[in-house]
Each structure stands twice: as structure tokens, then as C-alpha cells.
Motif scaffolding. Structure first.
Motif, PDB file in Angstrom:
ATOM      1  N   ASN A   1       3.136  -4.174 -15.572  1.00  0.00           N
ATOM      2  CA  ASN A   1       3.606  -5.396 -15.947  1.00  0.00           C
ATOM      3  C   ASN A   1       2.973  -6.607 -14.968  1.00  0.00           C
ATOM      4  OD1 ASN A   1       4.837  -5.248 -13.465  1.00  0.00           O
ATOM      5  ND2 ASN A   1       6.927  -5.223 -14.381  1.00  0.00           N
ATOM      6  N   LEU A   2       2.072  -6.201 -14.182  1.00  0.00           N
ATOM      7  CA  LEU A   2       1.478  -7.333 -13.444  1.00  0.00           C
ATOM      8  C   LEU A   2      -0.041  -7.073 -13.434  1.00  0.00           C
ATOM      9  CD1 LEU A   2       3.627  -7.604 -10.161  1.00  0.00           C
ATOM     10  CD2 LEU A   2       3.522  -9.230 -11.764  1.00  0.00           C
ATOM     11  N   PRO A   3      -0.812  -7.134 -14.903  1.00  0.00           N
ATOM     12  CA  PRO A   3      -2.001  -6.861 -14.843  1.00  0.00           C
ATOM     13  C   PRO A   3      -3.037  -8.184 -13.833  1.00  0.00           C
ATOM     14  CG  PRO A   3      -1.296  -8.194 -16.605  1.00  0.00           C
ATOM     15  CD  PRO A   3      -0.006  -7.616 -16.145  1.00  0.00           C
ATOM     16  N   ASN A   4      -3.889  -7.482 -13.536  1.00  0.00           N
ATOM     17  CA  ASN A   4      -4.960  -8.133 -12.482  1.00  0.00           C
ATOM     18  C   ASN A   4      -4.554  -8.223 -11.088  1.00  0.00           C
ATOM     19  OD1 ASN A   4      -6.845  -9.029 -14.689  1.00  0.00           O
ATOM     20  ND2 ASN A   4      -5.299 -10.276 -15.670  1.00  0.00           N
ATOM     21  N   ILE A   5      -3.454  -7.612 -10.891  1.00  0.00           N
ATOM     22  CA  ILE A   5      -2.942  -7.642  -9.430  1.00  0.00           C
ATOM     23  C   ILE A   5      -3.040  -6.255  -8.801  1.00  0.00           C
ATOM     24  CG2 ILE A   5      -0.745  -7.806  -8.004  1.00  0.00           C
ATOM     25  CD1 ILE A   5      -0.196 -10.300  -9.588  1.00  0.00           C
ATOM     26  N   VAL A   6      -3.755  -5.975  -7.745  1.00  0.00           N
ATOM     27  CA  VAL A   6      -3.575  -4.981  -7.033  1.00  0.00           C
ATOM     28  C   VAL A   6      -2.877  -4.962  -5.573  1.00  0.00           C
ATOM     29  CG1 VAL A   6      -6.176  -4.963  -6.166  1.00  0.00           C
ATOM     30  CG2 VAL A   6      -4.851  -2.540  -6.390  1.00  0.00           C
ATOM     31  N   LYS A   7      -2.294  -3.963  -5.203  1.00  0.00           N
ATOM     32  CA  LYS A   7      -1.882  -4.000  -3.910  1.00  0.00           C
ATOM     33  C   LYS A   7      -2.087  -2.839  -3.072  1.00  0.00           C
ATOM     34  CE  LYS A   7       3.001  -2.849  -2.774  1.00  0.00           C
ATOM     35  NZ  LYS A   7       4.352  -3.262  -3.104  1.00  0.00           N
ATOM     36  N   TYR A   8      -2.475  -3.017  -1.632  1.00  0.00           N
ATOM     37  CA  TYR A   8      -2.839  -1.999  -0.746  1.00  0.00           C
ATOM     38  C   TYR A   8      -1.736  -2.052   0.321  1.00  0.00           C
ATOM     39  CZ  TYR A   8      -7.642  -3.053  -2.636  1.00  0.00           C
ATOM     40  OH  TYR A   8      -8.764  -3.647  -3.308  1.00  0.00           O
ATOM     41  N   VAL A   9      -1.372  -0.785   0.663  1.00  0.00           N
ATOM     42  CA  VAL A   9      -0.310  -0.520   1.581  1.00  0.00           C
ATOM     43  C   VAL A   9      -1.051   0.307   2.555  1.00  0.00           C
ATOM     44  CG1 VAL A   9       2.084   0.067   2.325  1.00  0.00           C
ATOM     45  CG2 VAL A   9       1.519  -0.860   0.031  1.00  0.00           C
ATOM     46  N   TYR A  10      -0.826  -0.003   4.022  1.00  0.00           N
ATOM     47  CA  TYR A  10      -1.620   0.992   4.887  1.00  0.00           C
ATOM     48  C   TYR A  10      -0.428   1.492   5.740  1.00  0.00           C
ATOM     49  CZ  TYR A  10      -5.567  -1.491   3.349  1.00  0.00           C
ATOM     50  OH  TYR A  10      -6.373  -2.235   2.506  1.00  0.00           O
ATOM     51  N   PHE A  11      -0.939   2.837   6.262  1.00  0.00           N
ATOM     52  CA  PHE A  11      -0.026   3.788   6.936  1.00  0.00           C
ATOM     53  C   PHE A  11      -0.846   3.841   8.377  1.00  0.00           C
ATOM     54  CE2 PHE A  11       1.236   4.566   2.447  1.00  0.00           C
ATOM     55  CZ  PHE A  11       2.368   3.826   2.696  1.00  0.00           C
ATOM     56  N   GLU A  12      -1.160   5.198   8.475  1.00  0.00           N
ATOM     57  CA  GLU A  12      -1.735   5.669   9.858  1.00  0.00           C
ATOM     58  C   GLU A  12      -3.250   5.338   9.536  1.00  0.00           C
ATOM     59  OE1 GLU A  12      -0.227   7.944   8.032  1.00  0.00           O
ATOM     60  OE2 GLU A  12       1.640   8.142   8.972  1.00  0.00           O
ATOM     61  N   ILE A  13      -3.653   4.277  10.194  1.00  0.00           N
ATOM     62  CA  ILE A  13      -5.188   3.825  10.094  1.00  0.00           C
ATOM     63  C   ILE A  13      -5.759   3.667  11.577  1.00  0.00           C
ATOM     64  CG2 ILE A  13      -6.808   1.933   9.655  1.00  0.00           C
ATOM     65  CD1 ILE A  13      -5.476   3.134   6.960  1.00  0.00           C
TER      66      ILE A  13
ATOM     67  N   PRO B   1     -15.552  -4.093 -12.204  1.00  0.00           N
ATOM     68  CA  PRO B   1     -14.374  -4.230 -11.434  1.00  0.00           C
ATOM     69  C   PRO B   1     -14.117  -3.048 -10.547  1.00  0.00           C
ATOM     70  CG  PRO B   1     -13.986  -4.809 -13.672  1.00  0.00           C
ATOM     71  CD  PRO B   1     -15.236  -4.016 -13.718  1.00  0.00           C
ATOM     72  N   THR B   2     -13.829  -3.326  -9.145  1.00  0.00           N
ATOM     73  CA  THR B   2     -13.519  -2.566  -8.065  1.00  0.00           C
ATOM     74  C   THR B   2     -12.620  -2.934  -6.983  1.00  0.00           C
ATOM     75  OG1 THR B   2     -15.773  -1.610  -8.467  1.00  0.00           O
ATOM     76  CG2 THR B   2     -14.856  -0.739  -6.539  1.00  0.00           C
ATOM     77  N   ALA B   3     -11.871  -1.894  -6.610  1.00  0.00           N
ATOM     78  CA  ALA B   3     -10.834  -2.229  -5.743  1.00  0.00           C
ATOM     79  C   ALA B   3     -11.365  -1.315  -4.352  1.00  0.00           C
ATOM     80  CB  ALA B   3      -9.435  -1.525  -6.023  1.00  0.00           C
ATOM     81  N   PHE B   4     -11.684  -2.276  -3.197  1.00  0.00           N
ATOM     82  CA  PHE B   4     -12.152  -1.588  -2.131  1.00  0.00           C
ATOM     83  C   PHE B   4     -10.933  -1.468  -1.127  1.00  0.00           C
ATOM     84  CE2 PHE B   4     -15.782  -3.690  -4.264  1.00  0.00           C
ATOM     85  CZ  PHE B   4     -16.611  -2.852  -3.984  1.00  0.00           C
ATOM     86  N   GLY B   5     -10.007  -0.436  -1.383  1.00  0.00           N
ATOM     87  CA  GLY B   5      -8.795  -0.278  -0.639  1.00  0.00           C
ATOM     88  C   GLY B   5      -8.952  -0.217   0.921  1.00  0.00           C
ATOM     89  N   PHE B   6     -10.103   0.594   1.225  1.00  0.00           N
ATOM     90  CA  PHE B   6     -10.615   1.003   2.559  1.00  0.00           C
ATOM     91  C   PHE B   6     -12.079   1.587   2.630  1.00  0.00           C
ATOM     92  CE2 PHE B   6     -10.545   2.321   6.956  1.00  0.00           C
ATOM     93  CZ  PHE B   6     -10.028   1.577   7.667  1.00  0.00           C
ATOM     94  N   TRP B   7     -12.969   0.873   2.296  1.00  0.00           N
ATOM     95  CA  TRP B   7     -14.397   1.470   2.123  1.00  0.00           C
ATOM     96  C   TRP B   7     -15.058   1.546   3.498  1.00  0.00           C
ATOM     97  CZ3 TRP B   7     -19.165  -1.698   0.016  1.00  0.00           C
ATOM     98  CH2 TRP B   7     -20.121  -0.887  -0.043  1.00  0.00           C
ATOM     99  N   ASP B   8     -14.814   3.015   3.751  1.00  0.00           N
ATOM    100  CA  ASP B   8     -15.478   3.368   5.163  1.00  0.00           C
ATOM    101  C   ASP B   8     -15.851   4.836   5.070  1.00  0.00           C
ATOM    102  OD1 ASP B   8     -15.941   3.522   7.802  1.00  0.00           O
ATOM    103  OD2 ASP B   8     -13.980   2.898   8.507  1.00  0.00           O
TER     104      ASP B   8
END
Ligand SMILES: *[C@@H]1O[C@H](CO)[C@@H](O)[C@H](O)[C@H]1NC(C)=O
Ligand SMILES: *[C@@H]1O[C@H](CO)[C@@H](O)[C@H](O)[C@H]1NC(C)=O
Ligand SMILES: *[C@@H]1O[C@H](CO)[C@@H](O)[C@H](O)[C@H]1NC(C)=O
Ligand SMILES: *[C@@H]1O[C@H](CO)[C@@H](O)[C@H](O)[C@H]1NC(C)=O
Length: 349
Positions: free
Chosen positions: A288-300, A231-238
């Protein structure tokens, strides 16, 4: 009409007197038409002028009407679209032994540009994020002075602000330039994706968080990818980089009280080729929210033009892809929520 021949005195005996009745004389300006015909012509001319004026005014009014409706359209969709006129010139030149010819074609086209959410159109039909664009910071065409390196939340700044209130930089990476590296981090709380729960996370400097086996690969791919196993979170794979001598790092921290703790990873990194082309974003897990992941972007700086954003369970899937190599995929404040239990995703900002 007057018969010139009949009036020509030379055809008469010069000594002979002759008379011409008054009504046979014509004035120099008289065209010889009857009064009635003249009135008719005047009426026609007057009518012609009126028709001509109407024909001039009608398009002007119509054009004005169109302008007004265009303005309305631009207003209602001002953050997403604009209409501009561009002119392109094509020149063709051909030469042979006997002749030389040059032709020039000028084409004027109207281009309508629709910008992705978070982006506004400039008069030159470019899409910019005024919350993070150095050359349109806070508003279109407001250029930050050379005293600054970035635009953040619509304000010119020297560097991005770290968002975490109590950030811990990955200690093994401190003070070093970091490129294509992975590092294991032990958390005080478990995080869960695809029902897989762990407090040991492997952080890739290339924008990826692995809950199981990991990779430092910089070349992003479609999902699912064989580059990582679990299981992997690709928040910003670059191809991201941490420059030494800066505040750049991957920070992390857990806040709140069990069972409502929040674990945040904050990537404050930059492009592998430029220390001021930032990639700054967060990957957040809720106890308290298993299985959920949140990505928040700022300067991209490139909006995701060479990145993969998503999640996956294993090298063979399942996976959820938000974007792959998509320019304008994210803007300042774009927030994505992935539910790995349901296989769904939503964009909040
Ligand atoms: C840039 O910084 C210099 C030195 O601090 C200052 O004198 C100048 O006014 C600044 N320029 C702008 C446009 O802020
Ligand atoms: C970013 O989004 C949050 C809500 O998610 C909002 O409170 C904040 O004002 C936004 N920031 C900017 C600069 O738009
Ligand atoms: C937390 O993760 C560890 C492995 O890192 C695992 O052994 C444990 O069962 C998890 N705890 C829960 C409550 O899921
Ligand atoms: C996670 O576990 C729940 C409860 O056992 C199950 O209903 C669900 O299908 C599982 N989801 C995944 C993605 O395995």
C-alpha cells in the motif's frame, strides 16, 4: 639603626666607664624596626596570606564550576559525546659524527569525540553501538564471554536471531557457501520502485535487490552506478558472504492480506573474511506504499565502512544515496525510508 662603631668598647678607653641608655639596646630577635613599622608589616603579612589563600581557592572554585558544567554537558549529550585527555609523546633523536642529541616532547591534548546517532563514546574516545558491540554489549565496556559470538539488541548471543516470522531461505543457495552470486525470486505480490512494478526480483548476495537487470559485483560504488541497469535497492552493497553450516542465508517472505501485504528480504550474512562478523539487515516493501522501500539494520559489524546504501532508477540515475563507505553510518535498529517517487529519504532510528 644602631651605630655599631659608636658602641664598640674597643674604640674607647677600656678603663673608662660608659653608659648606654635602655632604649639603645636591641634584642637579638629585634630587627631594629620601630613598633609602628612592625605592626604595619604584620598587617601586610596577614593581608598577603589572605590574598594568597584567595588566589588558591578562586581557581579551585572556578575549576569546580567548570567541572560541573562539563558534567552537565556530558549528561545532556551522553550518548553522543565525551571528553577525554590523551597524552602523546614524540621523541626525536639525531646523530652526527660529533654530537648526539635526543629531544622528547610530551603533548597533552583534550580530545572531544562526537559519535554518530546510535553510537556512544567510550572513555578512550571510541564510538560504540552498545546494542551490537561485542566489547560494549548493553553498556560501555561490558564484554561478552567467549561462549558468545555476537551482541544483539544489547544482549550477548551465540548467533543473530532471524527476525522474519515465516522465513524462506533462497532455496538455490541452501547448504552452500555463497559469494558474489545472484538469484531470481518470484513473489506473490508486486513491489514497486520509481513507478516500476514487478513480482520478479533478482537478489545479489552482496546486499542488492534488483527489480530489473542485476549484477553480482562485490565492489561497491557511488550512485548512480553502471553496475546495474534498472530500479535497484542497495540495502547494503558490500562484499558479503553466506557461510555453509550456519543459518546464514537471504530469507524472504510476504505477510498480511491484500492490499496491505508486506514483503521482506532478510540478509543474514557475514563478512567475506569472517563468519562471525555479521551483516544482518532487512529490505522491506509495502503493497500500500508503492515506490517506498525501508531498510532496517541489526548486527552490522563495521557500521557501513565499506558499503553503499541507497536506491537508483537506472545506471544514469536518478538515485538517492544515504552513505558510501561511511563508518558508523548505521547502528542496531537504524531504519531508513526511501521515497523513490519524491526523491526523498528519512532516518527513523
Ligand atoms: C560458558 O559455557 C560453559 C559450558 O557450557 C559454562 O560452564 C560456563 O559457565 C560458561 N561461561 C560463561 C561466562 O557464561
Ligand atoms: C528498535 O526499534 C523499535 C522501534 O522501531 C523499538 O520498538 C525497539 O525497542 C528497538 N529495539 C531496541 C533493542 O532498541
Ligand atoms: C506486476 O508485475 C508484473 C511483472 O512482474 C507486471 O507485468 C504487472 O503489470 C505488475 N502488476 C501491477 C498491478 O503493477
Ligand atoms: C510516478 O508516477 C506518478 C503518476 O503518474 C508521477 O506523478 C510521478 O512523477 C512518477 N514518478 C517517477 C519517479 O517517475
Amino acid at each position: 639603626m644602631i651605630d655599631i662603631e659608636r658602641l664598640d668598647p674597643s674604640s674607647y678607653n677600656p678603663d673608662q666607664t660608659f653608659s648606654i641608655s635602655d632604649d639603645q639596646w636591641i634584642s637579638v630577635t629585634n630587627n631594629g624596626l620601630s613598633k609602628r613599622v612592625t605592626i604595619l608589616i604584620r598587617v601586610c603579612v596577614a593581608t598577603g596570606i589572605v590574598v594568597f589563600l584567595i588566589s588558591l581557592l578562586v581557581p579551585i572554585f572556578c575549576f569546580n564550576g567548570k567541572s560541573r558544567s562539563t558534567t552537565t554537558t556530558t549528561t545532556t549529550t551522553s550518548t553522543t559525546a565525551t571528553t577525554v585527555t590523551t597524552t602523546s609523546t614524540t621523541s626525536t633523536s639525531s646523530t652526527s659524527t660529533s654530537t648526539t642529541s635526543t629531544s622528547t616532547t610530551t603533548t597533552t591534548t583534550t580530545t572531544t569525540v562526537s559519535c554518530a546517532p546510535g553510537y556512544s563514546a567510550t572513555p578512550a574516545a571510541k564510538c560504540v553501538d552498545t546494542l551490537s558491540n561485542f566489547y560494549s554489549c548493553g553498556s560501555i565496556a561490558y564484554v561478552c564471554s567467549s561462549n558468545y559470538t555476537i551482541c544483539s539488541a544489547g544482549v550477548c548471543k551465540i548467533a543473530p536471531d532471524i527476525q522474519l516470522s515465516k522465513p524462506t531461505a533462497i532455496p538455490e543457495w541452501a547448504g552452500m557457501p555463497i559469494d558474489d552470486s545472484i538469484q531470481q525470486v518470484t513473489l506473490s505480490v508486486n513491489i514497486t520502485l520509481y513507478n516500476y512494478s514487478t513480482n520478479i526480483v533478482t537478489v545479489s548476495s552482496n546486499g542488492v535487490l534488483c527489480l530489473s537487470s542485476c549484477s553480482s559485483a562485490y565492489a561497491n560504488e557511488d550512485l548512480p552506478t553502471a553496475s546495474v541497469g534498472g530500479p535497484t535497492a542497495f540495502g547494503f552493497w558490500d562484499d558479503l558472504k553466506i557461510y555453509s553450516g550456519t543459518a546464514q542465508a537471504v530469507y524472504y517472505g510476504t505477510s498480511g492480506i491484500a492490499p496491505n501485504r508486506i514483503t521482506t528480504f532478510e540478509y543474514y550474512t557475514s563478512n567475506y573474511a569472517s563468519p562471525i562478523n555479521y551483516y544482518h539487515f532487512q529490505i522491506i516493501f509495502y503493497e500500500n506504499l508503492p515506490n517506498i522501500v525501508k531498510y532496517v539494520y541489526f548486527e552490522i559489524f563495521d557500521g557501513g565502512a565499506s558499503a553503499t546504501i541507497g536506491v537508483q532508477q537506472s545506471s544514469s540515475g536518478p538515485s538517492i544515496t544515504y552513505s558510501v563507505n561511511q563508518a558508523y553510518a548505521v547502528a542496531y535498529n537504524t531504519t531508513l525510508l526511501f521515497n523513490t517517487n519524491k526523491g526523498t529519504m528519512i532516518r527513523l532510528n
